[in-house]
Scaffold this motif. Structure first.
Motif, PDB file in Angstrom:
ATOM      1  N   VAL A 161       0.751  -1.109   0.026  1.00  9.53           N
ATOM      2  CA  VAL A 161      -0.026  -0.022  -0.020  1.00  9.53           C
ATOM      3  C   VAL A 161       0.987   1.204  -0.069  1.00  9.53           C
ATOM      4  N   MET A 162       1.773   1.286   0.648  1.00 15.06           N
ATOM      5  CA  MET A 162       2.933   2.458   0.898  1.00 15.06           C
ATOM      6  C   MET A 162       3.531   2.766  -0.494  1.00 15.06           C
ATOM      7  N   LYS A 163       3.903   1.589  -0.926  1.00 17.31           N
ATOM      8  CA  LYS A 163       4.555   1.615  -2.256  1.00 17.31           C
ATOM      9  C   LYS A 163       3.699   2.245  -3.315  1.00 17.31           C
ATOM     10  N   ASP A 164       2.573   1.646  -3.511  1.00 20.64           N
ATOM     11  CA  ASP A 164       1.621   2.094  -4.309  1.00 20.64           C
ATOM     12  C   ASP A 164       1.289   3.742  -4.139  1.00 20.64           C
ATOM     13  N   ILE A 165       0.865   3.998  -2.968  1.00 20.56           N
ATOM     14  CA  ILE A 165       0.664   5.462  -2.745  1.00 20.56           C
ATOM     15  C   ILE A 165       1.946   6.566  -3.150  1.00 20.56           C
ATOM     16  N   ALA A 166       3.054   5.824  -2.717  1.00 16.40           N
ATOM     17  CA  ALA A 166       4.316   6.909  -3.028  1.00 16.40           C
ATOM     18  C   ALA A 166       4.291   6.779  -4.607  1.00 16.40           C
ATOM     19  N   LYS A 174      11.086   3.948   0.668  1.00 14.19           N
ATOM     20  CA  LYS A 174      12.268   3.057   1.074  1.00 14.19           C
ATOM     21  C   LYS A 174      12.075   2.379   2.304  1.00 14.19           C
ATOM     22  N   GLU A 175      12.869   1.396   2.309  1.00 14.27           N
ATOM     23  CA  GLU A 175      12.769   0.512   3.631  1.00 14.27           C
ATOM     24  C   GLU A 175      13.879   0.595   4.481  1.00 14.27           C
TER      25      GLU A 175
END
Length: 186
Positions: A161-166, A174-175
């Motif tokens: 979800v975070m990757k998609d929004i970004a 970034k992880e």
């Protein structure tokens, strides 16, 4: 000299939820990363310019500092919390992280305007059922969402979800799997 970039309006969202509080070193590193950005120290890759506006939202502490260029207010974020206000209900009535993200968008639009590149930087382990898909409001208000996902509680569903929004908003993900990686992410 180095050409100046368009000024930034940045709202940090810092995760102080129970899963983060269990790792005090992660909390310290998260706070130190923001301090280093504000003061342009500690080897951060991007430094605050004098005309950048910076604010901070503390998830689960229900406090926020509206974006400002006032260094005294910025430096008090982690000590006295001078100038921090209760989190408003605003556009996003949801509780939790979604409310923080909505507050960030509202604050950047109200106090940033078109003269600024509007950016949200979320530092979280993603262990939160309230990750709201804010892609539409963020994109329509030209707000870039960036996420630094960290800690042992980072879950693949939240990560996606975070990757998609970004990606959708022109931001980055970034992880930082270990607490030491949090500092490197800045």
């Amino acid at each position: 000299g180095v050409p100046r970039r368009k000024p930034l309006a940045i709202q940090f969202i810092l995760d102080y939820s129970g899963s983060i509080q269990a790792n005090q070193q992660a909390v310290k590193n998260m706070e130190q990363g923001v301090k280093n950005f504000i003061s342009c120290s500690g080897g951060v890759k991007t430094c605050r310019q004098s005309d950048d506006k910076v604010g901070c939202i503390k998830f689960t502490k229900d406090k926020y500092l509206s974006i400002t260029t006032d260094s005294n207010k910025l430096n008090s974020i982690f000590s006295s919390e001078t100038g921090m206000k209760p989190l408003p209900t605003g556009t996003f009535q949801n509780s939790g992280f979604a409310r923080c993200q909505g507050t960030a968008i509202d604050d950047l639009v109200t106090n940033g305007g078109d003269a600024y590149t509007k950016v949200v930087i979320c530092l979280t382990d993603g262990n939160n059922p309230n990750l709201l898909d804010i892609k539409g409001p963020a994109r329509s208000n030209d707000v870039r969402f960036n996420y630094i996902g960290f800690g042992p509680e980072l879950r693949s569903g939240s990560r996606n979800v975070m990757k998609d929004i970004a990606s959708y908003t022109g931001g980055i993900y970034k992880e930082a799997p270990t607490v030491g990686d949090i500092m490197a992410a800045f």
